[in-house]
Enzyme design. Structure first.
Site, PDB file in Angstrom:
ATOM      1  N   ARG A 137       0.854  -1.203   0.000  1.00  0.00           N
ATOM      2  CA  ARG A 137       0.000   0.000   0.000  1.00  0.00           C
ATOM      3  C   ARG A 137       0.881   1.240   0.000  1.00  0.00           C
ATOM      4  O   ARG A 137       1.801   1.360   0.796  1.00  0.00           O
ATOM      5  CB  ARG A 137      -0.891  -0.004   1.238  1.00  0.00           C
ATOM      6  CG  ARG A 137      -1.808   1.198   1.315  1.00  0.00           C
ATOM      7  CD  ARG A 137      -2.621   1.190   2.585  1.00  0.00           C
ATOM      8  NE  ARG A 137      -3.666   0.188   2.564  1.00  0.00           N
ATOM      9  CZ  ARG A 137      -4.345  -0.203   3.660  1.00  0.00           C
ATOM     10  NH1 ARG A 137      -4.063   0.323   4.832  1.00  0.00           N
ATOM     11  NH2 ARG A 137      -5.297  -1.099   3.578  1.00  0.00           N
ATOM     12  N   ARG A 252      -3.687   3.703  17.368  1.00  0.00           N
ATOM     13  CA  ARG A 252      -4.483   3.024  16.337  1.00  0.00           C
ATOM     14  C   ARG A 252      -4.300   3.791  15.032  1.00  0.00           C
ATOM     15  O   ARG A 252      -3.665   4.838  15.011  1.00  0.00           O
ATOM     16  CB  ARG A 252      -5.965   3.057  16.776  1.00  0.00           C
ATOM     17  CG  ARG A 252      -6.900   2.058  16.098  1.00  0.00           C
ATOM     18  CD  ARG A 252      -6.561   0.644  16.478  1.00  0.00           C
ATOM     19  NE  ARG A 252      -7.622  -0.308  16.138  1.00  0.00           N
ATOM     20  CZ  ARG A 252      -7.682  -1.013  15.015  1.00  0.00           C
ATOM     21  NH1 ARG A 252      -6.767  -0.863  14.084  1.00  0.00           N
ATOM     22  NH2 ARG A 252      -8.654  -1.896  14.827  1.00  0.00           N
ATOM     23  N   LYS A 253      -4.924   3.292  13.936  1.00  0.00           N
ATOM     24  CA  LYS A 253      -4.880   4.037  12.681  1.00  0.00           C
ATOM     25  C   LYS A 253      -5.574   5.385  12.831  1.00  0.00           C
ATOM     26  O   LYS A 253      -6.384   5.581  13.752  1.00  0.00           O
ATOM     27  CB  LYS A 253      -5.555   3.234  11.568  1.00  0.00           C
ATOM     28  CG  LYS A 253      -7.077   3.241  11.660  1.00  0.00           C
ATOM     29  CD  LYS A 253      -7.756   2.300  10.673  1.00  0.00           C
ATOM     30  CE  LYS A 253      -7.818   2.801   9.267  1.00  0.00           C
ATOM     31  NZ  LYS A 253      -8.825   2.029   8.455  1.00  0.00           N
ATOM     32  N   GLY A 510     -16.541  -6.538   2.306  1.00  0.00           N
ATOM     33  CA  GLY A 510     -16.501  -7.971   2.581  1.00  0.00           C
ATOM     34  C   GLY A 510     -16.687  -8.383   4.022  1.00  0.00           C
ATOM     35  O   GLY A 510     -16.903  -9.550   4.325  1.00  0.00           O
ATOM     36  N   CYS A 515     -14.289  -1.257   4.925  1.00  0.00           N
ATOM     37  CA  CYS A 515     -13.350  -0.540   4.062  1.00  0.00           C
ATOM     38  C   CYS A 515     -14.071  -0.017   2.823  1.00  0.00           C
ATOM     39  O   CYS A 515     -13.680   0.983   2.241  1.00  0.00           O
ATOM     40  CB  CYS A 515     -12.222  -1.468   3.624  1.00  0.00           C
ATOM     41  SG  CYS A 515     -11.370  -2.255   4.995  1.00  0.00           S
ATOM     42  N   GLY A 516     -15.133  -0.705   2.412  1.00  0.00           N
ATOM     43  CA  GLY A 516     -15.936  -0.268   1.254  1.00  0.00           C
ATOM     44  C   GLY A 516     -17.025   0.718   1.655  1.00  0.00           C
ATOM     45  O   GLY A 516     -17.852   1.093   0.828  1.00  0.00           O
TER      46      GLY A 516
HETATM   47 FE1  SRM Z   1      -9.450  -1.080   5.427  1.00  0.00          FE
HETATM   48  C1  SRM Z   1      -8.127  -3.391   7.489  1.00  0.00           C
HETATM   49  C2  SRM Z   1      -8.282  -2.759   2.793  1.00  0.00           C
HETATM   50  C3  SRM Z   1     -10.066   1.619   3.528  1.00  0.00           C
HETATM   51  C4  SRM Z   1     -11.441   0.169   7.911  1.00  0.00           C
HETATM   52  N1  SRM Z   1      -8.333  -2.771   5.201  1.00  0.00           N
HETATM   53  C5  SRM Z   1      -7.870  -3.585   6.189  1.00  0.00           C
HETATM   54  C6  SRM Z   1      -6.937  -4.666   5.652  1.00  0.00           C
HETATM   55  C7  SRM Z   1      -5.545  -4.169   5.847  1.00  0.00           C
HETATM   56  C8  SRM Z   1      -7.119  -6.026   6.407  1.00  0.00           C
HETATM   57  C9  SRM Z   1      -6.064  -7.022   5.990  1.00  0.00           C
HETATM   58  O1  SRM Z   1      -5.056  -7.116   6.653  1.00  0.00           O
HETATM   59  O2  SRM Z   1      -6.269  -7.703   5.009  1.00  0.00           O
HETATM   60  C10 SRM Z   1      -7.417  -4.705   4.209  1.00  0.00           C
HETATM   61  C11 SRM Z   1      -6.388  -5.080   3.181  1.00  0.00           C
HETATM   62  C12 SRM Z   1      -7.035  -5.915   2.077  1.00  0.00           C
HETATM   63  C13 SRM Z   1      -6.268  -5.903   0.805  1.00  0.00           C
HETATM   64  O3  SRM Z   1      -5.580  -6.897   0.502  1.00  0.00           O
HETATM   65  O4  SRM Z   1      -6.415  -4.932   0.058  1.00  0.00           O
HETATM   66  C14 SRM Z   1      -8.032  -3.324   4.051  1.00  0.00           C
HETATM   67  N2  SRM Z   1      -9.101  -0.619   3.552  1.00  0.00           N
HETATM   68  C15 SRM Z   1      -8.714  -1.472   2.581  1.00  0.00           C
HETATM   69  C16 SRM Z   1      -8.840  -0.854   1.206  1.00  0.00           C
HETATM   70  C17 SRM Z   1      -7.770  -1.332   0.234  1.00  0.00           C
HETATM   71  C18 SRM Z   1     -10.238  -1.147   0.636  1.00  0.00           C
HETATM   72  C19 SRM Z   1     -10.371  -0.857  -0.840  1.00  0.00           C
HETATM   73  O5  SRM Z   1     -10.577  -1.822  -1.574  1.00  0.00           O
HETATM   74  O6  SRM Z   1     -10.258   0.290  -1.255  1.00  0.00           O
HETATM   75  C20 SRM Z   1      -8.771   0.634   1.591  1.00  0.00           C
HETATM   76  C21 SRM Z   1      -7.370   1.170   1.635  1.00  0.00           C
HETATM   77  C22 SRM Z   1      -7.343   2.641   1.919  1.00  0.00           C
HETATM   78  C23 SRM Z   1      -5.961   3.221   1.843  1.00  0.00           C
HETATM   79  O7  SRM Z   1      -5.543   3.541   0.730  1.00  0.00           O
HETATM   80  O8  SRM Z   1      -5.321   3.346   2.891  1.00  0.00           O
HETATM   81  C24 SRM Z   1      -9.351   0.588   2.996  1.00  0.00           C
HETATM   82  N3  SRM Z   1     -10.486   0.614   5.717  1.00  0.00           N
HETATM   83  C25 SRM Z   1     -10.722   1.559   4.759  1.00  0.00           C
HETATM   84  C26 SRM Z   1     -11.766   2.448   5.195  1.00  0.00           C
HETATM   85  C27 SRM Z   1     -12.390   3.552   4.345  1.00  0.00           C
HETATM   86  C28 SRM Z   1     -11.852   4.922   4.576  1.00  0.00           C
HETATM   87  O9  SRM Z   1     -10.730   5.106   5.051  1.00  0.00           O
HETATM   88  O10 SRM Z   1     -12.604   5.841   4.271  1.00  0.00           O
HETATM   89  C29 SRM Z   1     -12.157   2.013   6.449  1.00  0.00           C
HETATM   90  C30 SRM Z   1     -13.304   2.583   7.310  1.00  0.00           C
HETATM   91  C31 SRM Z   1     -12.967   3.934   7.810  1.00  0.00           C
HETATM   92  C32 SRM Z   1     -12.156   3.930   9.050  1.00  0.00           C
HETATM   93  O11 SRM Z   1     -11.049   3.382   9.070  1.00  0.00           O
HETATM   94  O12 SRM Z   1     -12.621   4.489  10.034  1.00  0.00           O
HETATM   95  C33 SRM Z   1     -11.342   0.864   6.769  1.00  0.00           C
HETATM   96  N4  SRM Z   1      -9.703  -1.529   7.424  1.00  0.00           N
HETATM   97  C34 SRM Z   1     -10.595  -0.920   8.245  1.00  0.00           C
HETATM   98  C35 SRM Z   1     -10.555  -1.579   9.529  1.00  0.00           C
HETATM   99  C36 SRM Z   1     -11.391  -1.207  10.773  1.00  0.00           C
HETATM  100  C37 SRM Z   1     -10.665  -0.188  11.585  1.00  0.00           C
HETATM  101  C38 SRM Z   1     -11.025  -0.192  13.046  1.00  0.00           C
HETATM  102  O13 SRM Z   1     -10.853   0.858  13.706  1.00  0.00           O
HETATM  103  O14 SRM Z   1     -11.416  -1.236  13.577  1.00  0.00           O
HETATM  104  C39 SRM Z   1      -9.597  -2.601   9.419  1.00  0.00           C
HETATM  105  C40 SRM Z   1      -9.154  -3.581  10.513  1.00  0.00           C
HETATM  106  C41 SRM Z   1      -8.074  -2.998  11.367  1.00  0.00           C
HETATM  107  O15 SRM Z   1      -7.514  -1.933  11.099  1.00  0.00           O
HETATM  108  O16 SRM Z   1      -7.789  -3.651  12.367  1.00  0.00           O
HETATM  109  C42 SRM Z   1      -9.102  -2.549   8.085  1.00  0.00           C
HETATM  110 FE1  SF4 Z   2     -10.993  -6.915   3.901  1.00  0.00          FE
HETATM  111 FE2  SF4 Z   2     -11.691  -4.432   4.567  1.00  0.00          FE
HETATM  112 FE3  SF4 Z   2     -13.109  -5.770   2.800  1.00  0.00          FE
HETATM  113 FE4  SF4 Z   2     -13.135  -6.502   5.380  1.00  0.00          FE
HETATM  114  S1  SF4 Z   2     -13.945  -4.628   4.531  1.00  0.00           S
HETATM  115  S2  SF4 Z   2     -13.024  -7.805   3.563  1.00  0.00           S
HETATM  116  S3  SF4 Z   2     -11.009  -5.984   5.955  1.00  0.00           S
HETATM  117  S4  SF4 Z   2     -10.966  -5.162   2.564  1.00  0.00           S
END
Ligand code: SRM
Ligand code: SF4
Length: 589
Positions: A137, A252-253, A510, A515-516
């Protein structure tokens, strides 16, 4: 004491003068870490922690204590105590070399390095779906990329990402590459620096990609071009892409978005920190009101609350740096489900939080938010299609990349098109699409004929243009269902079968991490359990009613347990589109 100087100009950038990646605006001078308290010293000794190797160095003693005494369930704190994630910036450089020369295999690496700490260097092990391969990323501030960067990324994807060799435009207007192994990841990691990009601090307890407006600098309705600020903040957070150890151990993030217009393109309401451009009634200058604490997670989904703070433009970077340090030093590190910024703001109260950040800015008395009222209603604009820029004679052209999945040839085509017709840059959107700025109006018809726009349409259908999807089970280990491929297939079928009179924004995610962003969608589908004939099957939880732009509302869940199989989902979605969005069955000709 803060060391960041907000130096970039606040001007409208002209054709060809845009900045990409890290602009190198930040001068990193390491702070003096807080001397260890007796209590912390004793705990370090008791737990046999190597302080220098740990991620505790730049934390306050209070934060060190919270980290050292975090419950066992918060594994992330234990991993950071043992060895700071920032250490991987050094390790990653010779990892590839050691593997290539046969000194060891990737499987020999310590598990926590392999699966967790490498995320500080942007490397996410896809252990469950494609063991041994990584997703990388990046950070693409404000979603802006040059032709040179696009070609470089296309080459990295084509040559160093094995059979998988694809990537994504993400929901933070960012790029992810898929399929690389540790054998070549060092070359990519180092190579990114040479083109002004970086992958540091993109995972785990770090700030995510800076989002802004995809039409910044082009938009006749923006109050300010937020790109210079997004670059400066990104440079501050990442030390110009080299890594900033002082901001690499947050509780955290954290997400930051800057909105320069009433459209709120970056969805500030779902960012931990949202900065919204407004006029200062005292000076008439443009500054920002602050919103705090928006986030989604498996356990809590909340819009941000009013941070009751107004920032002049030249306070923005210093404010963000101070806020991150306040979060680092005071944020909770206990139950990991309660460690996002909102929990700290709620515990401190908005006013005390504002004062504390002001204190960290060197004793600045921050002003309360300003009231900016509009009499009219503003509908968030759709940036796909052809739109006049504020620069006369030019348009931006937006093309739909359904679900954001991209391949090397797409990146090459984007580069060729933006160089041939535009200013040599593209913009990515949080809807996972791509825009081409500075297209001379008399070239638009010629551009439309480029083959890439047969694949990624300039005038897509009313469902395709609103489609967003997270990664899902194809590559994401925590996914409950497959999303991207299913979303594309179902969207195509729905468009074949229905006449849909207006754009409908359907988001797929998913799992409950969202994230979506299903909560911002007209219709949202979130992976969840279901049964078919009593047997467990992939399913969805259904959401509706999200609105974005001014006065946003989060979508609410109205049904669970619907099987994700097309036979069940198609009739359900058709019914929704017909009853609530004016769609009609197409009649056979
Ligand atoms: Fe996300 C974790 C993908 C935007 C909330 N997210 C993950 C992981 C890293 C989980 C993993 O280890 O597999 C996913 C990686 C999958 C992969 O192979 O791509 C993943 N998140 C994504 C992406 C790629 C989705 C997409 O298809 O676009 C987005 C990458 C954004 C970027 O460029 O950095 C993505 N994730 C988001 C968003 C949307 C946003 O930012 O507007 C959210 C919700 C907003 C938020 O964070 O408040 C989001 N992702 C999470 C969470 C829940 C966070 C929490 O506080 O619990 C996780 C799980 C975690 O962090 O423990 C997570
Ligand atoms: Fe993976 Fe984020 Fe989609 Fe859940 S919402 S399946 S963590 S990419």
């Amino acid at each position: 004491v803060l060391r960041c100087s907000a130096s970039a100009t606040n001007g409208v950038m002209t054709n060809g003068a845009s900045m990409n990646g890290t602009g190198g605006t930040y001068k990193y001078v390491p702070s003096e870490p807080e001397p260890l308290s007796e209590e912390v010293k004793a705990l370090l000794e008791e737990k046999q922690v190597d302080f220098e190797a740990s991620g505790l160095k730049y934390l306050s003693n209070d934060a060190r204590l919270r980290s050292l005494t975090a419950p066992k369930s918060n594994k992330a704190e234990a991993i950071k105590v043992e060895k700071g994630g920032h250490r991987m910036w050094e390790d990653v450089h010779d990892l590839g070399e050691k593997i290539r020369s046969g000194q060891y295999k990737w499987e020999d690496l310590a598990l926590d390095d392999l699966d967790v700490r490498l995320k500080w260097s942007g490397l996410f092990h896809r252990k469950k779906r494609a063991a041994g391969t990584y997703m990388m990323r990046l950070k693409v501030p404000n979603g802006e990329l040059s032709a040179k960067q696009l070609r470089w990324l296309g080459d990295a994807m084509a040559h160093d990402c094995g059979d998988i060799a694809c990537g994504d435009i993400t929901t933070r207007a960012n790029i992810q590459l898929r399929g690389m192994t540790l054998e070549t990841s060092d070359k990519i990691f180092a190579g990114l620096q040479t083109i002004g990009l970086s992958a540091v601090q993109t995972g785990m307890d770090n700030v995510r990609n800076m989002t802004g407006s995809p039409i910044a600098g082009l938009d006749p309705h923006e109050l300010i071009d937020v790109r210079p600020l997004n670059y400066e903040i990104n440079d501050m957070i990442t030390n110009n892409g080299k890594g900033n150890p002082e901001l690499a151990n947050l509780p955290r993030k954290l997400n930051i978005g800057l909105s320069p217009s009433r459209d709120d393109f970056p969805h500030t309401h779902i960012n931990d920190v949202g900065l919204k451009a407004v006029h200062d009634p005292e000076t008439g200058e443009v500054g920002f009101n602050v919103e705090l604490g928006g986030y989604f997670s498996g356990k809590r989904n909340t819009m941000s609350i009013d941070g009751d703070t107004f920032l002049a433009r030249d306070q923005v970077v210093a404010y963000c740096e101070a806020l991150l340090k306040v979060f680092r030093d005071f944020g909770p590190r206990g139950d990991r489900q309660k460690t996002r910024l909102m929990w700290l703001v709620e515990a401190m109260g908005v006013e005390a939080f504002r004062e504390k950040v002001g204190e960290y800015m060197g004793g600045v008395k921050l002003r309360a938010a300003v009231d900016e009222k509009y009499d009219d209603v503003w509908e968030r604009r759709d940036v796909l299609g052809v739109h006049a820029q504020k620069q006369e004679g030019y348009s931006w052209v937006g093309a739909c990349v359904p679900t954001g999945r991209i391949f090397p040839d797409d990146l090459y085509a984007f580069a060729d098109v933006c160089e041939k017709y535009g200013d040599g840059t593209v913009r990515l959107t949080v809807e996972q699409d791509v825009l081409f700025p500075f297209i001379p109006n008399d070239k638009v018809e010629e551009l439309r004929k480029e083959p890439i726009f047969q694949k990624y349409k300039i005038d897509p259908g009313n469902l395709e243009r609103g489609l967003v999807s997270c990664t899902g089970a194809q590559y994401c280990g925590v996914a409950i269902i497959e999303t991207k491929n299913r979303a594309m297939a179902i969207t195509e079928k729905l468009e074949q079968q229905l006449d849909i009179p207006k754009k409908v924004r359907i988001h797929w995610t998913g799992c409950p991490n969202s994230c979506g962003q299903v909560q911002v969608a007209d219709i949202g589908l979130m992976g969840g359990p279901a049964k078919i004939d009593g047997k467990a099957a992939e399913g969805v939880r259904l959401f509706k009613g999200g609105t974005i732009g001014e006065n946003p509302v989060l979508a609410s869940e109205f049904e669970k347990g619907t099987p994700a199989h097309e036979d069940y989902l198609m009739p359900k979605l058709k019914e929704l589109l017909i009853n609530e969005f004016g769609a009609k069955e197409k009649t056979e000709a």
